[in-house]
Design a protein around this motif. Structure first.
Motif, PDB file in Angstrom:
ATOM      1  N   VAL A 111       6.812  -2.713 -11.814  1.00 24.50           N
ATOM      2  CA  VAL A 111       7.134  -3.890 -12.274  1.00 24.50           C
ATOM      3  C   VAL A 111       8.530  -4.070 -12.614  1.00 24.50           C
ATOM      4  N   ARG A 112       9.247  -5.072 -12.394  1.00 24.83           N
ATOM      5  CA  ARG A 112      10.344  -5.216 -12.553  1.00 24.83           C
ATOM      6  C   ARG A 112      10.751  -6.389 -13.427  1.00 24.83           C
ATOM      7  N   LEU A 113      11.360  -6.217 -14.689  1.00 27.06           N
ATOM      8  CA  LEU A 113      11.510  -7.215 -15.543  1.00 27.06           C
ATOM      9  C   LEU A 113      13.063  -7.361 -15.862  1.00 27.06           C
ATOM     10  N   GLY A 114      13.876  -8.483 -15.135  1.00 29.00           N
ATOM     11  CA  GLY A 114      15.072  -8.388 -15.171  1.00 29.00           C
ATOM     12  C   GLY A 114      15.731  -7.088 -14.633  1.00 29.00           C
ATOM     13  N   ASP A 115      16.619  -6.368 -15.550  1.00 31.39           N
ATOM     14  CA  ASP A 115      17.049  -5.204 -15.243  1.00 31.39           C
ATOM     15  C   ASP A 115      16.183  -3.827 -15.280  1.00 31.39           C
ATOM     16  N   THR A 116      15.404  -4.138 -16.023  1.00 31.91           N
ATOM     17  CA  THR A 116      14.032  -2.997 -16.308  1.00 31.91           C
ATOM     18  C   THR A 116      13.058  -2.772 -15.143  1.00 31.91           C
ATOM     19  N   ILE A 117      13.142  -1.602 -14.821  1.00 29.89           N
ATOM     20  CA  ILE A 117      11.874  -1.404 -13.955  1.00 29.89           C
ATOM     21  C   ILE A 117      10.933  -0.428 -14.500  1.00 29.89           C
ATOM     22  N   ILE A 118       9.525  -0.577 -14.422  1.00 29.44           N
ATOM     23  CA  ILE A 118       8.457   0.250 -15.044  1.00 29.44           C
ATOM     24  C   ILE A 118       7.930   0.565 -13.809  1.00 29.44           C
ATOM     25  N   ASP A 119       7.880   1.873 -13.679  1.00 33.35           N
ATOM     26  CA  ASP A 119       7.291   2.453 -12.190  1.00 33.35           C
ATOM     27  C   ASP A 119       6.355   3.202 -12.807  1.00 33.35           C
ATOM     28  N   GLY A 120       4.957   2.880 -12.537  1.00 35.44           N
ATOM     29  CA  GLY A 120       3.676   3.509 -12.764  1.00 35.44           C
ATOM     30  C   GLY A 120       2.945   3.918 -11.408  1.00 35.44           C
ATOM     31  N   SER A 121       3.837   3.908 -10.524  1.00 36.16           N
ATOM     32  CA  SER A 121       3.091   3.946  -8.952  1.00 36.16           C
ATOM     33  C   SER A 121       2.626   5.578  -8.862  1.00 36.16           C
ATOM     34  N   LEU A 122       1.809   5.835  -8.091  1.00 40.27           N
ATOM     35  CA  LEU A 122       1.184   7.139  -7.829  1.00 40.27           C
ATOM     36  C   LEU A 122       2.276   7.837  -6.750  1.00 40.27           C
ATOM     37  N   ARG A 123       2.938   7.241  -5.997  1.00 41.96           N
ATOM     38  CA  ARG A 123       3.885   7.874  -5.182  1.00 41.96           C
ATOM     39  C   ARG A 123       5.174   8.380  -6.230  1.00 41.96           C
ATOM     40  N   THR A 124       5.642   7.458  -6.932  1.00 41.94           N
ATOM     41  CA  THR A 124       6.652   8.026  -8.002  1.00 41.94           C
ATOM     42  C   THR A 124       6.148   9.165  -8.587  1.00 41.94           C
TER      43      THR A 124
ATOM     44  N   PRO B 191       0.634  -1.237  -0.016  1.00 39.84           N
ATOM     45  CA  PRO B 191      -0.227  -0.149   0.032  1.00 39.84           C
ATOM     46  C   PRO B 191       0.973   1.365   0.007  1.00 39.84           C
ATOM     47  N   ASP B 192       2.130   1.160   0.205  1.00 35.94           N
ATOM     48  CA  ASP B 192       2.892   2.435   0.435  1.00 35.94           C
ATOM     49  C   ASP B 192       2.991   2.971  -1.023  1.00 35.94           C
ATOM     50  N   ILE B 193       2.942   2.293  -2.084  1.00 32.73           N
ATOM     51  CA  ILE B 193       3.156   2.807  -3.599  1.00 32.73           C
ATOM     52  C   ILE B 193       1.838   3.771  -3.800  1.00 32.73           C
ATOM     53  N   LEU B 194       0.650   3.837  -3.035  1.00 31.76           N
ATOM     54  CA  LEU B 194      -0.485   4.677  -2.808  1.00 31.76           C
ATOM     55  C   LEU B 194      -1.393   4.303  -4.063  1.00 31.76           C
ATOM     56  N   GLY B 195      -0.934   3.923  -5.195  1.00 35.93           N
ATOM     57  CA  GLY B 195      -1.604   3.364  -6.425  1.00 35.93           C
ATOM     58  C   GLY B 195      -0.891   3.223  -7.463  1.00 35.93           C
ATOM     59  N   GLY B 196      -1.620   2.538  -8.578  1.00 37.42           N
ATOM     60  CA  GLY B 196      -0.637   2.272  -9.764  1.00 37.42           C
ATOM     61  C   GLY B 196       0.065   0.900  -9.506  1.00 37.42           C
ATOM     62  N   ILE B 197       1.202   0.575 -10.269  1.00 34.47           N
ATOM     63  CA  ILE B 197       1.887  -0.647 -10.278  1.00 34.47           C
ATOM     64  C   ILE B 197       3.269  -0.301 -10.582  1.00 34.47           C
TER      65      ILE B 197
END
Length: 190
Positions: free
Chosen positions: A155-168, A147-153
């Motif tokens: 994702v880590r795929l290998g070395d790639t991070i896709i940060d769609g979190s509300l917190r970010t 719940p700390d990311i507040l919303g969104g998702i």
């Protein structure tokens, strides 16, 4: 020789004996299940490795455990070889290395997804399909709730991070506003 190198040899040897993709997954499930039981059950580890227990008794316990599943598979044979060579301590590393080999052979990757709340199976499936198209491989999602990311998702795929979190996104907005404010202050002579 390091534990990783030895584990890689066992995993490679096992993978070279299996041609069928379903058999690969079956062997992987067996290794992971035994590894999980071995690493989480201190009594089992003690019964299989304690030198104060006779070798005959340890072997009987081991055979009783393997007899729970009557199939004779290459995964079980690998576990037997590890037991006979007194190498059960590396079963988790062997399972990890074998997982890596199987994923490569089957062109799949594990994606680690963090969500703020539980997603529906339909939402998770759509995300998995999108990630598979993005990666060019079959993606298997390991989903965790935070719940700390507040919303969104995230994702880590290998070395790639896709940060769609509300917190970010909020942090990025804050940085943009601070940068704009600092730019305005510099232009106004403050």
């Amino acid at each position: 020789m390091s534990e990783n190198i030895i584990a890689q040899r066992y995993a490679n040897a096992l993978s070279k004996t299996i041609d069928d993709n379903d058999a690969l997954d079956g062997a992987l499930k067996e290794l992971k299940a035994f590894s999980e039981a071995y690493s989480t059950n201190a009594e089992l580890r003690m019964a299989l490795t304690n030198p104060s227990i006779t070798a005959k008794t340890r072997k009987q316990v081991f055979e009783a455990i393997l007899a729970l599943d009557e199939s004779d598979t290459l995964g079980k044979r690998t576990i037997q070889v590890l037991f006979q060579r007194r190498r059960l301590d590396i079963i988790a590393t062997v399972a990890h290395e074998f997982q890596r080999i199987v994923d490569t052979r089957l062109k799949r990757v594990v994606g680690y997804m963090t969500c703020s709340a539980t997603l529906s199976s339909d939402q998770e499936m759509k995300i998995q399909e999108s990630l598979s198209r993005y990666a060019g491989k079959q993606v298997q999602l390991d989903t965790q709730i935070n719940p700390d990311i507040l919303g969104g998702i995230v994702v880590r795929l290998g070395d790639t991070i896709i940060d769609g979190s509300l917190r970010t996104r909020l942090a990025q907005l804050k940085q943009a506003l601070l940068a704009e404010e600092n730019g305005s202050n510099e232009n106004s002579g403050h």
